[in-house]
Design an enzyme around this catalytic site. Structure first.
Site, PDB file in Angstrom:
ATOM      1  N   SER A 164      -2.856  -8.824  12.202  1.00 25.53           N
ATOM      2  CA  SER A 164      -1.819  -8.430  13.160  1.00 25.53           C
ATOM      3  C   SER A 164      -2.384  -7.995  14.509  1.00 25.53           C
ATOM      4  CB  SER A 164      -0.977  -7.295  12.564  1.00 25.53           C
ATOM      5  OG  SER A 164      -1.795  -6.165  12.262  1.00 25.53           O
ATOM      6  N   THR A 165      -3.547  -7.369  14.522  1.00 24.71           N
ATOM      7  CA  THR A 165      -4.122  -6.889  15.783  1.00 24.71           C
ATOM      8  C   THR A 165      -4.561  -8.048  16.673  1.00 24.71           C
ATOM      9  OG1 THR A 165      -4.961  -5.019  14.500  1.00 24.71           O
ATOM     10  CG2 THR A 165      -5.754  -5.226  16.749  1.00 24.71           C
ATOM     11  N   GLY A 219     -10.250  -7.618  13.877  1.00 27.19           N
ATOM     12  CA  GLY A 219      -9.739  -6.323  13.456  1.00 27.19           C
ATOM     13  C   GLY A 219     -10.474  -5.826  12.225  1.00 27.19           C
ATOM     14  N   ALA A 220      -9.992  -4.732  11.662  1.00 20.06           N
ATOM     15  CA  ALA A 220     -10.595  -4.171  10.450  1.00 20.06           C
ATOM     16  C   ALA A 220      -9.549  -3.356   9.712  1.00 20.06           C
ATOM     17  CB  ALA A 220     -11.800  -3.298  10.792  1.00 20.06           C
ATOM     18  N   GLY A 232     -10.471  -8.056   5.187  1.00 28.66           N
ATOM     19  CA  GLY A 232      -9.974  -9.009   4.203  1.00 28.66           C
ATOM     20  C   GLY A 232      -8.585  -8.718   3.697  1.00 28.66           C
ATOM     21  N   GLU A 240     -14.048 -14.978   8.488  1.00 30.47           N
ATOM     22  CA  GLU A 240     -14.307 -13.925   9.470  1.00 30.47           C
ATOM     23  C   GLU A 240     -15.779 -13.531   9.480  1.00 30.47           C
ATOM     24  OE1 GLU A 240      -9.943 -11.685   9.392  1.00 30.47           O
ATOM     25  OE2 GLU A 240     -11.532 -11.042   8.033  1.00 30.47           O
ATOM     26  N   LYS A 258      -7.274   3.465  11.222  1.00 32.33           N
ATOM     27  CA  LYS A 258      -8.405   2.797  10.564  1.00 32.33           C
ATOM     28  C   LYS A 258      -9.727   3.540  10.753  1.00 32.33           C
ATOM     29  CE  LYS A 258      -5.309  -0.315   9.800  1.00 32.33           C
ATOM     30  NZ  LYS A 258      -5.402  -1.706  10.242  1.00 32.33           N
TER      31      LYS A 258
END
Length: 369
Positions: A164-165, A219-220, A232, A240, A258
């Site tokens: 999403s980011t 992202g993460a 993941g 990735e 996060k």
């Protein structure tokens, strides 16, 4: 445009740089020219012909802007039609400009105003969730914009992550390409990301042809104090990690939720492990036996059965119940027969941008740990 074409052509055909080029400019031009091939008197970007002049580009636009049925295509469809066969320097900006200038497109009748539907009153819990979601999206956007603005330069190959980011990364990248006339080439990490990049009109290239990526942005799901990551959640961890490992710089963006001092502090859904289908039971048992916790097959929501990755594999989500030496754990799990890769990203991230709740952007850099 023609000047840029000639610079690349002269370098590939005769090894000649422009006379005014200094050392750094020569290096930049050499890197950029490596994305092209010479076939006779023509340049090709992958399998797309590089257009030499603005006049030729305009003529091609006039041809492709009008469909065989006589209908004039919009910006997105015009881009996709042209990008499938041709490339020229600044084509995204040109198409965005030329479509609104089309005489017929100017005179199109306005669409009818949508019917207004009265919204039902929200319950307090729904309002709280909406406010939270808005804050989170704004935080993601700030982190993405900061990373793209600082790290992406002209004539670069950029790895684009998934999730999403990353939507904000792609939007900001497209804005800069149009405004600054940048030549940027994108390597996607998932099928969904590829579609987003193509839909917005950015150039997609294949990692098999261009092994060195200038910068990768992703992202993460969680970031600890030592820049170890869990990734993941969207199911694209293997692609990735491949793109991140091929990048000169791997940059991570995330919202304030996060940011953790230790993995597992915020993220409670476990560490994803991609496995080939026939191995998910043996791998699950092996992980639980060696490290404890539970390693469960991730089930799909919108279809029956398990989630299937872009690679045709299954995902296990390992919910651990204690702290570990993550480097050793990552190596051990990857050595298990049937494991493709894990969602542990160890010693890969160079810098992380956190969009904070108060509107600021927090930076954590590996050189400052």
């Amino acid at each position: 445009m023609e000047h840029k074409w000639e610079e690349v052509f002269n370098l590939l055909s005769a090894g000649v740089y422009p006379p005014e080029c200094v050392k750094s400019q020569k290096y930049t031009l050499k890197c950029y020219a490596s994305k092209f091939t010479l076939q006779g008197e023509d340049l090709f970007f992958e399998d797309k012909k590089a257009v030499k002049s603005r006049e030729e580009a305009r003529a091609l636009f006039e041809e492709f802007h009008i469909a065989p049925n006589g209908k004039h295509l919009g910006i997105g469809k015009s881009r996709r039609a042209l990008c499938a066969k041709y490339y020229w320097f600044g084509m995204t900006r040109d198409i965005d400009k030329w479509v609104p200038e089309c005489d017929k497109c100017k005179t199109r009748p306005l669409a009818l105003a949508p019917i207004k539907i009265k919204k039902l009153a929200r319950k307090p819990l729904q309002i709280c969730r909406a406010v939270l979601n808005k804050k989170v999206e704004e935080a993601k956007k700030r982190a993405a914009y900061a990373a793209v603005d600082y790290h992406v330069k002209d004539n670069q190959i950029v790895g684009i992550g998934s999730g999403s980011t990353i939507v904000h990364v792609i939007k900001r990248l497209a804005e800069r390409v149009r405004k600054e006339n940048l030549n940027v080439f994108c390597v996607p990490t998932s099928f969904q990301t590829r579609l987003l990049i193509q839909d917005i009109g950015l150039m997609v290239i294949d990692l098999n042809r261009h092994l060195e990526i200038d910068v990768a942005i992703d992202g993460a799901d969680e970031v600890d104090s030592e820049l170890n990551l869990i990734k993941g959640g969207c199911g694209c961890l293997t692609q990735e990690k491949i793109v991140a490992s091929c990048a000169k710089s791997f940059i991570v963006i995330a919202d304030y939720r996060k940011d953790s001092s230790a993995l597992g502090e915020q993220w409670k859904k476990g560490i994803p492990v991609e496995v080939i289908p026939m191995a998910y039971v043996p791998v699950s048992r092996a992980i639980q036996s060696q490290f404890g916790g539970s390693a469960d097959l991730r089930m799909a929501v919108s279809k029956a059965g398990p989630v299937v990755t872009d690679n045709g594999n299954f995902l296990l989500d390992w919910r651990f119940d204690q702290e570990h030496n993550w480097s050793a754990v990552n190596t051990t799990i990857k050595m298990m027969p049937g494991v493709v890769d894990t969602g542990l990203f160890i010693n890969l991230a160079e810098r992380v941008y956190f969009g904070m709740e108060d509107g600021t952007v927090k930076i954590r850099d590996k050189n400052m740990l």
